[in-house]
Design a protein around this motif. Structure first.
Motif, mmCIF file in Angstrom:
data_model
loop_
_atom_site.group_PDB
_atom_site.id
_atom_site.type_symbol
_atom_site.label_atom_id
_atom_site.label_comp_id
_atom_site.label_asym_id
_atom_site.label_seq_id
_atom_site.Cartn_x
_atom_site.Cartn_y
_atom_site.Cartn_z
ATOM 1 N N ARG A 1 2.478 1.712 -3.413
ATOM 2 C CA ARG A 1 1.509 2.140 -4.424
ATOM 3 C C ARG A 1 1.019 3.561 -4.175
ATOM 4 O O ARG A 1 0.662 4.273 -5.111
ATOM 5 C CB ARG A 1 0.317 1.174 -4.434
ATOM 6 N N SER A 2 0.994 3.979 -2.923
ATOM 7 C CA SER A 2 0.532 5.330 -2.608
ATOM 8 C C SER A 2 1.473 6.372 -3.155
ATOM 9 O O SER A 2 1.092 7.517 -3.384
ATOM 10 C CB SER A 2 0.401 5.502 -1.095
ATOM 11 N N LYS B 1 1.027 -2.240 -11.858
ATOM 12 C CA LYS B 1 0.692 -2.044 -10.447
ATOM 13 C C LYS B 1 1.418 -3.031 -9.564
ATOM 14 O O LYS B 1 1.968 -2.677 -8.515
ATOM 15 C CB LYS B 1 -0.813 -2.202 -10.235
ATOM 16 N N ASP C 1 -6.607 -2.351 -5.663
ATOM 17 C CA ASP C 1 -5.779 -1.497 -6.515
ATOM 18 C C ASP C 1 -4.291 -1.814 -6.385
ATOM 19 O O ASP C 1 -3.474 -1.226 -7.074
ATOM 20 C CB ASP C 1 -5.986 -0.016 -6.158
ATOM 21 N N ARG D 1 0.835 -1.202 0.000
ATOM 22 C CA ARG D 1 0.000 0.000 0.000
ATOM 23 C C ARG D 1 0.868 1.251 0.000
ATOM 24 O O ARG D 1 0.620 2.206 -0.749
ATOM 25 C CB ARG D 1 -0.906 -0.022 1.244
ATOM 26 N N ALA D 2 1.908 1.231 0.810
ATOM 27 C CA ALA D 2 2.807 2.388 0.876
ATOM 28 C C ALA D 2 3.500 2.610 -0.464
ATOM 29 O O ALA D 2 3.610 3.738 -0.946
ATOM 30 C CB ALA D 2 3.836 2.176 1.981
ATOM 31 N N SER E 1 2.496 6.570 -5.970
ATOM 32 C CA SER E 1 2.127 6.923 -7.345
ATOM 33 C C SER E 1 1.141 8.088 -7.364
ATOM 34 O O SER E 1 0.389 8.304 -6.429
ATOM 35 C CB SER E 1 1.521 5.721 -8.053
ATOM 36 N N ARG F 1 -1.969 9.800 -7.650
ATOM 37 C CA ARG F 1 -3.260 9.191 -7.384
ATOM 38 C C ARG F 1 -4.121 10.132 -6.568
ATOM 39 O O ARG F 1 -3.674 10.746 -5.621
ATOM 40 C CB ARG F 1 -3.065 7.879 -6.624
ATOM 41 N N PRO G 1 -8.973 7.172 -3.298
ATOM 42 C CA PRO G 1 -8.432 6.335 -2.227
ATOM 43 C C PRO G 1 -7.998 4.965 -2.736
ATOM 44 O O PRO G 1 -8.587 4.426 -3.677
ATOM 45 C CB PRO G 1 -9.588 6.218 -1.231
ATOM 46 N N LEU G 2 -6.975 4.431 -2.113
ATOM 47 C CA LEU G 2 -6.361 3.185 -2.565
ATOM 48 C C LEU G 2 -7.026 1.990 -1.892
ATOM 49 O O LEU G 2 -6.932 1.803 -0.685
ATOM 50 C CB LEU G 2 -4.880 3.242 -2.218
#
Length: 213
Positions: free
Chosen positions: A125-126, A145, A138, A122-123, A128, A130, A133-134
């Motif tokens: 991907r965050s 991804k 996702d 999650r960290a 990116s 955006r 909300p993730l």
DNA sequence: ATGACGATTTACT
DNA sequence: GTAAATCGTCATA
């Protein structure tokens, strides 16, 4: 007494990779892609979507016509290598090399169901660009991804999944029944029929982490 | 040296 | 549904 876990994870070895690309793509579904970070933390996900790339004859493959460059050199290596490429100026994609040495065939990993290290994914991907909300879905629901979530980039290109300490495949716990799989056309190809619509994409039917249904 | 492209993702109409 | 983002890579010159 052994200090080993009571149920040691079985890691894929060379013979598991030394099959044709379609067989590999099919068998990868349900297996675990594992990524060990430099600090020892473990990320993993169950493979739920793959595509087969059949080599010199396949217009959709990077190795079509025998094309061989610094970028795709890993495709020509022994089965079990990982081929990581960079595309669209911002995304990485990871493949598992199949077949035999000098035979540039591979299976692209397109989606995972996250298993271990979800907060770390999650960290990653965050980071990116955006706005929305993730969600968990996702994290790994696409080839770009999942590489971002699993911290896979060109630094891992050419690694040997059969022996590497940082990236490898472990046998999944469940046996995947043929009835739980779907086959469909590959996504995003620049070529036309028949290669653009050949059923070379495998998905775990109904899984919520697919890049597309 | 230059230009076109891409096994994608994201946001927006 | 469409379009923008963004840059390494490769073919051409």
């Amino acid at each position: 007494m052994s200090d080993r876990p009571s149920t040691p994870a079985a890691r894929w070895r060379r013979p598991d990779y030394a099959v044709d690309a379609e067989t590999l793509a099919r068998r990868l579904i349900g297996q675990l892609l594992v990524r060990i970070l430099e600090d020892g933390r473990r990320l993993s996900g169950m493979i739920v979507e793959t595509e087969a790339y059949l080599g010199r004859s396949d217009e959709g493959a990077h190795s079509f016509g025998g094309r061989r460059t610094q970028r795709n050199e890993s495709m020509y290596g022994p089965p079990g290598l990982c081929y990581v490429y960079f595309t669209y100026g911002m995304h990485h994609c990871v493949n598992v090399v199949a077949g035999k040495r000098e035979e540039p065939v591979a299976a692209l990993i397109r989606a995972l169901a996250p298993v271990e290290g979800i907060p770390l994914m999650r960290a990653a991907r965050s980071a990116s660009r955006r706005k929305s909300p993730l969600q968990e879905r996702d994290l790994c629901s696409g080839p770009g991804k999942l590489c971002q979530a699993m911290q896979i980039d060109r630094g891992l290109d050419g690694r040997d999944l059969a022996t590497d300490e940082e990236i490898f495949i472990e046998r999944g716990v469940e046996q995947i029944d043929e009835a739980d799989l779907s086959r469909s056309a590959r996504i995003g190809l620049g070529c036309g029929p028949p290669w653009s619509n050949a059923p070379l994409r495998w998905t775990l039917k109904g899984n919520r982490h697919l890049s597309r249904p």
